[in-house]
Design a protein around this motif. Structure first.
Motif, PDB file in Angstrom:
ATOM      1  N   GLU A   1      -3.122  15.262  -8.615  1.00  0.00           N
ATOM      2  CA  GLU A   1      -3.498  13.848  -8.549  1.00  0.00           C
ATOM      3  C   GLU A   1      -2.484  12.964  -9.254  1.00  0.00           C
ATOM      4  OE1 GLU A   1      -7.353  13.640 -10.188  1.00  0.00           O
ATOM      5  OE2 GLU A   1      -8.359  14.386  -8.378  1.00  0.00           O
ATOM      6  N   LYS A   2      -1.908  13.449 -10.338  1.00  0.00           N
ATOM      7  CA  LYS A   2      -0.882  12.670 -11.024  1.00  0.00           C
ATOM      8  C   LYS A   2       0.351  12.499 -10.140  1.00  0.00           C
ATOM      9  CE  LYS A   2      -2.287  14.037 -15.675  1.00  0.00           C
ATOM     10  NZ  LYS A   2      -1.869  14.693 -16.948  1.00  0.00           N
ATOM     11  N   ILE A   3       0.726  13.613  -9.465  1.00  0.00           N
ATOM     12  CA  ILE A   3       1.887  13.497  -8.568  1.00  0.00           C
ATOM     13  C   ILE A   3       1.592  12.519  -7.429  1.00  0.00           C
ATOM     14  CG2 ILE A   3       3.321  14.781  -6.939  1.00  0.00           C
ATOM     15  CD1 ILE A   3       2.954  17.228  -8.713  1.00  0.00           C
ATOM     16  N   LEU A   4       0.355  12.568  -6.908  1.00  0.00           N
ATOM     17  CA  LEU A   4      -0.021  11.665  -5.831  1.00  0.00           C
ATOM     18  C   LEU A   4       0.016  10.213  -6.293  1.00  0.00           C
ATOM     19  CD1 LEU A   4      -1.060  11.239  -2.968  1.00  0.00           C
ATOM     20  CD2 LEU A   4      -3.387  11.582  -3.842  1.00  0.00           C
ATOM     21  N   GLN A   5      -0.428   9.977  -7.501  1.00  0.00           N
ATOM     22  CA  GLN A   5      -0.387   8.616  -8.038  1.00  0.00           C
ATOM     23  C   GLN A   5       1.048   8.106  -8.152  1.00  0.00           C
ATOM     24  OE1 GLN A   5      -2.517   8.809 -11.711  1.00  0.00           O
ATOM     25  NE2 GLN A   5      -4.543   8.922 -10.723  1.00  0.00           N
ATOM     26  N   GLU A   6       1.928   8.990  -8.601  1.00  0.00           N
ATOM     27  CA  GLU A   6       3.323   8.564  -8.710  1.00  0.00           C
ATOM     28  C   GLU A   6       3.926   8.285  -7.336  1.00  0.00           C
ATOM     29  OE1 GLU A   6       4.957   7.875 -11.391  1.00  0.00           O
ATOM     30  OE2 GLU A   6       3.323   8.464 -12.756  1.00  0.00           O
ATOM     31  N   VAL A   7       3.624   9.143  -6.364  1.00  0.00           N
ATOM     32  CA  VAL A   7       4.160   8.952  -5.020  1.00  0.00           C
ATOM     33  C   VAL A   7       3.638   7.655  -4.402  1.00  0.00           C
ATOM     34  CG1 VAL A   7       4.183   9.871  -2.669  1.00  0.00           C
ATOM     35  CG2 VAL A   7       4.567  11.381  -4.610  1.00  0.00           C
ATOM     36  N   VAL A   8       2.349   7.391  -4.602  1.00  0.00           N
ATOM     37  CA  VAL A   8       1.768   6.156  -4.054  1.00  0.00           C
ATOM     38  C   VAL A   8       2.398   4.936  -4.702  1.00  0.00           C
ATOM     39  CG1 VAL A   8      -0.345   4.805  -3.928  1.00  0.00           C
ATOM     40  CG2 VAL A   8      -0.387   7.233  -3.377  1.00  0.00           C
ATOM     41  N   SER A   9       2.603   4.995  -6.017  1.00  0.00           N
ATOM     42  CA  SER A   9       3.221   3.854  -6.705  1.00  0.00           C
ATOM     43  C   SER A   9       4.644   3.622  -6.221  1.00  0.00           C
ATOM     44  CB  SER A   9       3.214   4.090  -8.219  1.00  0.00           C
ATOM     45  OG  SER A   9       1.891   4.220  -8.690  1.00  0.00           O
ATOM     46  N   LEU A  10       5.383   4.752  -6.014  1.00  0.00           N
ATOM     47  CA  LEU A  10       6.748   4.617  -5.540  1.00  0.00           C
ATOM     48  C   LEU A  10       6.802   4.059  -4.116  1.00  0.00           C
ATOM     49  CD1 LEU A  10       9.747   5.092  -6.033  1.00  0.00           C
ATOM     50  CD2 LEU A  10       9.435   7.447  -5.188  1.00  0.00           C
ATOM     51  N   ARG A  11       5.865   4.553  -3.278  1.00  0.00           N
ATOM     52  CA  ARG A  11       5.831   4.045  -1.897  1.00  0.00           C
ATOM     53  C   ARG A  11       5.485   2.563  -1.862  1.00  0.00           C
ATOM     54  NH1 ARG A  11       4.047   5.973   3.606  1.00  0.00           N
ATOM     55  NH2 ARG A  11       3.465   4.030   4.633  1.00  0.00           N
ATOM     56  N   LEU A  12       4.513   2.155  -2.677  1.00  0.00           N
ATOM     57  CA  LEU A  12       4.141   0.742  -2.708  1.00  0.00           C
ATOM     58  C   LEU A  12       5.311  -0.132  -3.171  1.00  0.00           C
ATOM     59  CD1 LEU A  12       0.526   0.924  -4.184  1.00  0.00           C
ATOM     60  CD2 LEU A  12       1.184   0.462  -1.817  1.00  0.00           C
ATOM     61  N   TYR A  13       6.033   0.366  -4.154  1.00  0.00           N
ATOM     62  CA  TYR A  13       7.160  -0.401  -4.669  1.00  0.00           C
ATOM     63  C   TYR A  13       8.268  -0.525  -3.623  1.00  0.00           C
ATOM     64  CZ  TYR A  13      11.246  -1.613  -7.455  1.00  0.00           C
ATOM     65  OH  TYR A  13      12.373  -2.209  -7.927  1.00  0.00           O
ATOM     66  N   LEU A  14       8.599   0.590  -2.976  1.00  0.00           N
ATOM     67  CA  LEU A  14       9.659   0.558  -1.964  1.00  0.00           C
ATOM     68  C   LEU A  14       9.264  -0.299  -0.760  1.00  0.00           C
ATOM     69  CD1 LEU A  14      10.827   4.291  -2.009  1.00  0.00           C
ATOM     70  CD2 LEU A  14      11.954   2.306  -3.038  1.00  0.00           C
ATOM     71  N   GLN A  15       7.981  -0.195  -0.376  1.00  0.00           N
ATOM     72  CA  GLN A  15       7.532  -0.996   0.754  1.00  0.00           C
ATOM     73  C   GLN A  15       7.565  -2.495   0.411  1.00  0.00           C
ATOM     74  OE1 GLN A  15       3.678   0.060   2.181  1.00  0.00           O
ATOM     75  NE2 GLN A  15       3.853  -1.196   4.042  1.00  0.00           N
ATOM     76  N   GLU A  16       7.199  -2.806  -0.805  1.00  0.00           N
ATOM     77  CA  GLU A  16       7.234  -4.207  -1.215  1.00  0.00           C
ATOM     78  C   GLU A  16       8.657  -4.746  -1.240  1.00  0.00           C
ATOM     79  OE1 GLU A  16       5.675  -7.025  -4.917  1.00  0.00           O
ATOM     80  OE2 GLU A  16       5.347  -4.852  -4.932  1.00  0.00           O
ATOM     81  N   GLU A  17       9.588  -3.937  -1.753  1.00  0.00           N
ATOM     82  CA  GLU A  17      10.979  -4.367  -1.762  1.00  0.00           C
ATOM     83  C   GLU A  17      11.525  -4.531  -0.338  1.00  0.00           C
ATOM     84  OE1 GLU A  17      13.031  -5.216  -4.194  1.00  0.00           O
ATOM     85  OE2 GLU A  17      11.441  -5.034  -5.696  1.00  0.00           O
ATOM     86  N   ASP A  18      11.124  -3.573   0.530  1.00  0.00           N
ATOM     87  CA  ASP A  18      11.598  -3.668   1.910  1.00  0.00           C
ATOM     88  C   ASP A  18      11.036  -4.899   2.610  1.00  0.00           C
ATOM     89  OD1 ASP A  18      12.961  -2.427   4.271  1.00  0.00           O
ATOM     90  OD2 ASP A  18      10.895  -2.486   5.019  1.00  0.00           O
ATOM     91  N   ASN A  19       9.779  -5.203   2.373  1.00  0.00           N
ATOM     92  CA  ASN A  19       9.176  -6.381   2.991  1.00  0.00           C
ATOM     93  C   ASN A  19       9.817  -7.675   2.475  1.00  0.00           C
ATOM     94  OD1 ASN A  19       7.413  -4.871   4.548  1.00  0.00           O
ATOM     95  ND2 ASN A  19       5.823  -4.851   2.971  1.00  0.00           N
ATOM     96  N   GLU A  20      10.079  -7.721   1.159  1.00  0.00           N
ATOM     97  CA  GLU A  20      10.725  -8.906   0.605  1.00  0.00           C
ATOM     98  C   GLU A  20      12.131  -9.081   1.161  1.00  0.00           C
ATOM     99  OE1 GLU A  20      10.595  -8.600  -3.580  1.00  0.00           O
ATOM    100  OE2 GLU A  20       8.435  -9.004  -3.754  1.00  0.00           O
ATOM    101  N   GLY A  21      12.870  -7.957   1.263  1.00  0.00           N
ATOM    102  CA  GLY A  21      14.230  -8.046   1.796  1.00  0.00           C
ATOM    103  C   GLY A  21      14.254  -8.484   3.250  1.00  0.00           C
TER     104      GLY A  21
END
Length: 465
Positions: free
Chosen positions: A403-423
């Motif tokens: 679950e900890k690994i999943l939380q990290e992966v979800v946080s990373l995906r959300l961050y990358l998706q947000e950066e991609d959307n902003e760009g």
């Protein structure tokens, strides 16, 4: 009776010399010269206030001609022209006639112009006293012909047409007429001598035609001779110092639209162009003639050029302002941006515009997409999502390592998706601003084209007239 002293008389008697009276020792007075006698004879009973004719009903014919020397000044504001001319008058005086054989063959003498009758010929357009040298003498020959030659600096009124400055031509008239007498004024030649004109100044003398006509006032005919001085301005100085720099400024301003609007140098460059044009315009203000009747075409040219430079700067400021909107302001303007993108591009189809608009609207709902992505990950790993999806990023002591690994992966995906959307949103907005800039550039070119065509039309109308 001549009285002598006794001593002198005694000495003369003793010397034996004859006694000569003192009156006989005085020398004789010299005879007057023939020129002096002729002058005294002509002016002895002469009345300079009477017209010199035996029969008062006989008119006095005056011959007038001119030699144009130079055009000294043309004042468009006061409508005055200063001209330097050689003025020649010839007439016949019936009271100044003599036989040359009686006066040592003298056929011509000079007399004071104040001592004889001089015709009261004036220039109708005369408005000011010029700096003319005083010539106090005239020539008179034995047949009574009087020649009055004198230089005159004429300051005359002239209807100056400054509309086509500096390519203008002027037609200034010099009308000679008698102030009191009604008589005949005739030109000795049909053309004025122009070969002595100083043709290396600003003005070029084209021709000086003349014509004779009479003016009837109170049943009396007053003769007049009108000389039309046709001059043309040499425009080379004004073309080099005024027109060519202005055209260069406008060309540079048009090419400045090719600078990227997000570089930050376009506004500075356009401001420098506007400042330079203003400095040149102010420094050359005295070169343009001032007139209260009609504005010269070159004045309209400068005013419109200044307005176009200001319009170009305002367009660039508008585009730069669009580029620096915040993300929130971009989202609020997304609907207007979609409409502008759909109808502003000429090479984009309606389907592609609609697809781009839908994509922009989807970007506004990126937060809802994040929530769906989190639910998708939980369903794939058979995890039951909690009510608050963003609580997955919070680390708990009771969670398993998976679950900890999943939380990290979800946080990373959300961050990358947000950066991609902003760009992607920012790049799309920049692309849209570039399209706006291109549209404004086309509008600017259209306005300039209309302006040039209008100038050419006005110039053609003036040339044909």
């Amino acid at each position: 009776i001549v009285r002598m002293s006794p001593v002198l008389l005694l000495s003369l008697l003793l010397s034996g010399k004859p006694i000569i009276p003192q009156a006989e020792l005085v020398p004789e007075k010299p005879k007057r010269s023939a020129l002096n006698q002729l002058t005294r004879l002509l002016l002895r009973k002469y009345n300079c206030g009477v017209r010199p004719v035996q029969n008062w009903t006989k008119p006095t014919t005056i011959y007038i001609d001119l030699i144009i020397k130079s055009v000294l000044d043309v004042d468009g504001q006061t409508q005055k022209v200063t001209t330097s001319i050689w003025y020649r008058q010839i007439w016949n005086d019936e009271f100044l006639v003599w036989d040359p054989e009686e006066f040592d063959g003298i056929t011509e003498i000079s007399l004071s112009s104040d001592a004889i009758w001089v015709p009261d010929v004036i220039i109708s357009e005369f408005v000011d006293v010029g700096k003319s040298p005083v010539i106090p003498y005239v020539y008179v020959n034995c047949s009574g012909t009087v020649k009055n030659y004198k230089p005159i600096q004429v300051v005359s009124a002239c209807h100056l047409e400054m509309y086509a400055f500096p390519f203008d031509k002027q037609n200034c008239t010099l009308t000679f007429r008698s102030w009191l007498h009604s008589g005949k004024l005739l030109t000795r030649t049909q053309r004025v001598l122009c070969t002595q004109f100083m043709n290396d100044g600003e003005w070029e003398l084209l021709s000086v035609p003349s014509h004779y006509w009479t003016l009837n006032l109170e049943d009396r005919d007053y003769a007049q001779i009108q000389f039309n001085v046709l001059i043309r301005r040499r425009p080379l100085l004004y073309v080099v110092s005024l027109l060519i720099p202005s055209i260069f400024f406008m060309v540079v301003d048009v090419t400045s639209f090719y600078l990227p609007p997000n570089s930050g140098t376009r506004i500075t460059f356009k401001t420098s162009i506007l400042l330079g044009f203003t400095v040149i315009r102010v420094n050359l203000m005295d070169e343009i003639p001032a007139t209260a009747i009609k504005t010269p075409l070159i004045g309209v040219f400068f005013a419109v050029c200044m307005a176009l430079l200001v319009l170009s700067l305002a367009m660039s400021i508008f585009v730069v302002k669009l580029l620096h909107y915040s993300e929130k302001e971009v989202k609020e303007m997304s609907m207007s941006a979609c409409l502008l993108d759909k109808y502003g591009s000429m090479d984009q189809s309606f389907i592609e515009s609609a697809f781009t608009s839908m994509k922009t609207l989807d970007d506004m709902e990126q937060s809802e997409g994040r929530r769906e992505n989190i639910i998708y990950l939980y369903n794939r790993f058979d995890l039951s999502p909690e009510p608050d999806l963003f609580s997955l990023t919070e680390v708990s002591n009771n969670d398993s390592p998976l679950e900890k690994i999943l939380q990290e992966v979800v946080s990373l995906r959300l961050y990358l998706q947000e950066e991609d959307n902003e760009g992607s949103s920012q790049s799309y907005w920049v692309e849209l601003c570039l399209k706006v800039d291109k549209l404004l550039f086309c509008v600017y070119l259209l306005i300039m084209l209309i302006y040039v065509m209008t100038l050419l039309l006005l110039w053609g109308v003036w040339s044909s007239a």
